[in-house]
Scaffold this motif. Structure first.
Motif, PDB file in Angstrom:
ATOM      1  N   ARG A   1     -10.268   2.799  40.370  1.00  0.00           N
ATOM      2  CA  ARG A   1      -9.245   1.748  40.316  1.00  0.00           C
ATOM      3  C   ARG A   1      -8.102   2.028  41.282  1.00  0.00           C
ATOM      4  N   LYS A   2      -7.675   3.280  41.352  1.00  0.00           N
ATOM      5  CA  LYS A   2      -6.575   3.632  42.262  1.00  0.00           C
ATOM      6  C   LYS A   2      -6.987   3.456  43.718  1.00  0.00           C
ATOM      7  N   LEU A   3      -8.209   3.851  44.048  1.00  0.00           N
ATOM      8  CA  LEU A   3      -8.706   3.674  45.414  1.00  0.00           C
ATOM      9  C   LEU A   3      -8.719   2.206  45.804  1.00  0.00           C
ATOM     10  N   ASN A   4      -9.194   1.341  44.926  1.00  0.00           N
ATOM     11  CA  ASN A   4      -9.193  -0.092  45.214  1.00  0.00           C
ATOM     12  C   ASN A   4      -7.777  -0.632  45.355  1.00  0.00           C
ATOM     13  N   ALA A   5      -6.870  -0.183  44.506  1.00  0.00           N
ATOM     14  CA  ALA A   5      -5.477  -0.636  44.584  1.00  0.00           C
ATOM     15  C   ALA A   5      -4.834  -0.215  45.907  1.00  0.00           C
ATOM     16  N   LEU A   6      -5.068   1.025  46.322  1.00  0.00           N
ATOM     17  CA  LEU A   6      -4.506   1.504  47.583  1.00  0.00           C
ATOM     18  C   LEU A   6      -5.113   0.765  48.776  1.00  0.00           C
TER      19      LEU A   6
ATOM     20  N   THR B   1      -6.188  -2.318  48.795  1.00  0.00           N
ATOM     21  CA  THR B   1      -5.565  -3.635  48.798  1.00  0.00           C
ATOM     22  C   THR B   1      -4.142  -3.564  49.336  1.00  0.00           C
ATOM     23  N   GLU B   2      -3.410  -2.571  48.908  1.00  0.00           N
ATOM     24  CA  GLU B   2      -2.002  -2.416  49.300  1.00  0.00           C
ATOM     25  C   GLU B   2      -1.839  -2.073  50.780  1.00  0.00           C
ATOM     26  N   ARG B   3      -2.661  -1.165  51.290  1.00  0.00           N
ATOM     27  CA  ARG B   3      -2.488  -0.632  52.645  1.00  0.00           C
ATOM     28  C   ARG B   3      -3.383  -1.267  53.706  1.00  0.00           C
ATOM     29  N   GLY B   4      -4.482  -1.868  53.254  1.00  0.00           N
ATOM     30  CA  GLY B   4      -5.413  -2.464  54.208  1.00  0.00           C
ATOM     31  C   GLY B   4      -6.424  -1.497  54.786  1.00  0.00           C
TER      32      GLY B   4
END
Length: 77
Positions: A57-62, A64-67
């Motif tokens: 989940r954190k990897l996907n969030a990062l 999305t956030e950073r591109g």
């Protein structure tokens, strides 16, 4: 009770990104692969537990956030 997971990129191809992860940044014992197209993850040892889900989940969030897929990171809750 706090939960923490650390992760570090091992390799990246056009199709996916592989990370090692665990609760000790000096001793990663597990690996997961993120599929770039679907953004789904699989874990090498097939143990779908809280640590794996937290890292995924954190990897996907990062991403999305950073591109971009992160080189390393952590998640704490």
């Amino acid at each position: 009770m706090a939960a923490i997971v650390y992760f570090r990129k091992v390799s990246e191809t056009e199709e996916g990104v592989e990370y090692e992860f665990g609760d000790d940044p000096g001793d990663f014992t597990r690996r997961l692969t993120m599929d770039k197209a679907s953004r789904t993850s699989t874990v090498r040892d097939e143990l779908v537990d809280h640590t794996f889900l937290k890292a995924s989940r954190k990897l996907n969030a990062l991403r999305t956030e950073r591109g971009v897929w992160p080189e390393r990171g952590m998640s704490v809750s």
